[in-house]
Motif scaffolding. Structure first.
Motif, short mmCIF file in Angstrom:
data_model
loop_
_atom_site.label_atom_id
_atom_site.label_comp_id
_atom_site.label_asym_id
_atom_site.label_seq_id
_atom_site.Cartn_x
_atom_site.Cartn_y
_atom_site.Cartn_z
N ALA A 1 -10.52 3.78 0.49
CA ALA A 1 -9.87 2.66 -0.19
C ALA A 1 -9.34 1.69 0.85
O ALA A 1 -8.82 2.09 1.89
CB ALA A 1 -8.73 3.16 -1.07
N ASN A 2 -9.50 0.41 0.57
CA ASN A 2 -8.97 -0.66 1.42
C ASN A 2 -8.32 -1.71 0.53
O ASN A 2 -8.80 -1.99 -0.56
CB ASN A 2 -10.10 -1.34 2.21
N ALA A 3 -7.23 -2.27 1.02
CA ALA A 3 -6.53 -3.34 0.29
C ALA A 3 -6.65 -4.62 1.11
O ALA A 3 -6.25 -4.66 2.26
CB ALA A 3 -5.07 -2.98 0.08
N ILE A 4 -7.24 -5.65 0.49
CA ILE A 4 -7.41 -6.94 1.16
C ILE A 4 -7.05 -8.04 0.16
O ILE A 4 -7.64 -8.12 -0.92
CB ILE A 4 -8.86 -7.13 1.65
N LYS B 1 0.81 -1.21 0.00
CA LYS B 1 0.00 0.00 0.00
C LYS B 1 0.85 1.27 0.00
O LYS B 1 0.45 2.27 -0.57
CB LYS B 1 -1.02 -0.01 1.14
N GLN B 2 2.04 1.23 0.59
CA GLN B 2 2.90 2.42 0.58
C GLN B 2 3.50 2.67 -0.80
O GLN B 2 4.02 3.75 -1.06
CB GLN B 2 4.00 2.33 1.65
N ASP C 1 -6.10 12.99 -3.51
CA ASP C 1 -5.41 11.71 -3.28
C ASP C 1 -6.19 10.97 -2.20
O ASP C 1 -6.69 11.57 -1.25
CB ASP C 1 -3.97 11.93 -2.82
N ILE C 2 -6.28 9.64 -2.32
CA ILE C 2 -7.06 8.84 -1.38
C ILE C 2 -6.10 7.90 -0.66
O ILE C 2 -5.45 7.07 -1.30
CB ILE C 2 -8.14 8.02 -2.12
N PRO C 3 -5.98 8.00 0.69
CA PRO C 3 -5.08 7.08 1.40
C PRO C 3 -5.67 5.68 1.46
O PRO C 3 -6.88 5.49 1.47
CB PRO C 3 -5.00 7.69 2.81
N ILE C 4 -4.78 4.67 1.49
CA ILE C 4 -5.21 3.27 1.58
C ILE C 4 -5.14 2.86 3.04
O ILE C 4 -4.13 3.04 3.70
CB ILE C 4 -4.30 2.36 0.75
N ASN C 5 -6.22 2.29 3.56
CA ASN C 5 -6.26 1.82 4.95
C ASN C 5 -5.74 0.41 5.05
O ASN C 5 -5.85 -0.38 4.19
CB ASN C 5 -7.69 1.88 5.50
#
Length: 167
Positions: free
Chosen positions: A142-145, A86-87, A163-167
């Motif tokens: 936004a979420n990353a799974i 995600k980073q 910009d949208i941060p990813i949790n």
């Protein structure tokens, strides 16, 4: 005997035509469905040097598959980005375009190992997805799974850039 050979030849020809049609149908469907998912990867960094300098022959094109779903209140985008931390990923909304960019970094077991197949693309990428609706980027999440990025974009009446941060 000659008749049976002629009949066998006709059957073989019919089966070859059927196989060719199935193959052609598969390629047509792949091309129509993959539309913009074929993404170009530029060389990235690997152990402090450019990947190209490391003498590895990475594919420069890869599929980044996505889905765009519309509900009464949201546009929901799911995009497959396995191997991307995600980073190393950014999400941006410009008008009615969603832009996902990042870097898929290469890692190997050992410098002495040898590859027998190399089908995965590595490096810097950018994927643009048309949203067909204006969204409220300020309220987007936004979420990353499990290698799938889920982006929820509430519908809006005006354009925004964020910009949208990813949790």
């Amino acid at each position: 005997m000659l008749d049976s050979i002629k009949q066998a030849s006709k059957n073989i020809g019919r089966e070859l035509n059927r196989a060719w049609e199935n193959l052609s149908d598969g390629w047509r469907e792949l091309l129509s469905r993959s539309n913009n998912s074929l993404t170009h990867f530029e060389p990235g960094m690997m152990d402090g040097q450019l990947e190209d300098e490391a003498n590895l022959n990475f594919p420069r094109w890869g599929l980044i598959a996505s889905e765009v779903e519309e509900t009464a209140s949201d546009i929901i985008v799911r995009i497959e980005i396995p191997g991307v931390e995600k980073q190393d990923c950014t999400i941006r909304v410009e008008g009615s375009t969603l832009i996902i960019s990042g870097e898929k970094r290469f890692a190997r077991e050992s410098a002495e190992s040898h590859y027998h197949a190399m089908e995965r693309a590595y490096g810097v990428f950018e994927r643009r997805i048309a949203l067909l609706r204006h969204v409220d980027a300020e309220k987007a999440t936004a979420n990353a799974i499990n290698g799938v990025l889920l982006i929820r974009l509430p519908k809006a009446a005006t354009d925004t850039v964020r910009d949208i941060p990813i949790n």
